[in-house]
Write a protein that holds these residues in place. Structure first.
Motif, short mmCIF file in Angstrom:
data_model
loop_
_atom_site.label_atom_id
_atom_site.label_comp_id
_atom_site.label_asym_id
_atom_site.label_seq_id
_atom_site.Cartn_x
_atom_site.Cartn_y
_atom_site.Cartn_z
N GLU A 107 4.86 18.87 1.02
CA GLU A 107 5.92 18.91 2.03
C GLU A 107 6.72 17.61 2.06
N ASP A 115 -1.20 19.80 0.54
CA ASP A 115 -0.11 20.50 1.24
C ASP A 115 0.85 19.49 1.86
N ARG A 125 9.05 17.96 -0.77
CA ARG A 125 10.06 18.97 -0.44
C ARG A 125 11.15 18.36 0.44
N ASP A 126 10.75 17.58 1.43
CA ASP A 126 11.73 16.94 2.32
C ASP A 126 12.56 15.91 1.55
#
Length: 213
Positions: free
Chosen positions: A39, A35, A42-43
């Protein structure tokens, strides 16, 4: 957003910029979970890019044997293994996302279809030389890499970028296609403890030039 909240967010962002640093001390017995990896990427993908082409790819390496092999490609930088996760940030040398991206521009009402087609043609033409394509790849992927570093810092992780590695070997190792080049390698993982003091930085007075150099 209230002014007080905006100020708090700005202070936190500036603090992150000013306290982030490259670390080499990782906890070899701890890893980031999937996870967290998701993330981080994603950033990274929220970084700006030329015409929003988003010409980047991220190859995450977490297998112990693969990390050891990658460390050899990076001239035996052991912290790649200790970090538990290495991310190769790569960039496109061809505008292969242009069809999709310019269609999205038109669908969003940013410009009409005719203007979109003209801009896409101009953008594709700007990639025609090998040098231009490589420059675009490096510039845009580097912005994404910085986002990743800041995201890792905000999450309490240690991360360090590396350009000291065999680029051809890294491309082969990661299975990159011919139109995608390795740009930077990032080791990221839980901290193993204190780092040495930050080395001196060049002052603003030294590097800021007004109007011309």
């Amino acid at each position: 957003m209230a002014d007080a909240d905006r100020t708090t967010d700005a202070d936190a962002l500036i603090d992150g910029l000013r306290t982030r640093r490259s670390g080499h001390n990782f906890d070899p017995d701890a890893d980031i979970d999937d996870d967290t990896l998701t993330e981080l990427i994603r950033d990274a993908t929220l970084a700006p890019s030329s015409y929003n082409l988003q010409p980047w790819e991220f190859v995450a390496v977490q297998d112990d044997d693969r990390l050891a092999e990658l460390a050899e490609i990076a001239y035996d930088q052991q912290h790649i293994v200790d970090a538990g996760t290495a991310i190769l940030v790569a960039g496109h040398t061809d505008p292969k996302t242009a069809d999709r991206v310019f269609e999205e521009w038109v669908d969003a009402g940013r410009f009409d279809a005719e203007t979109g087609a003209e801009l896409k043609s101009q953008t594709v033409a700007s990639y025609e030389s090998d040098q231009a394509g490589r420059d675009y790849a490096i510039r845009n992927a580097s912005l994404a890499a910085q986002n990743l570093l800041l995201s890792a810092h905000a999450r309490g992780l240690t991360a360090t970028p590396m350009s000291g590695f065999d680029f051809e070997a890294a491309a082969e190792f990661a299975g990159l296609p011919a139109d995608t080049v390795p740009v930077v390698l990032i080791a990221v993982g839980p901290s193993g403890g204190e780092e040495p003091d930050r080395l001196p930085r060049r002052s603003v007075d030294e590097v800021l030039h007004r109007e011309s150099m």
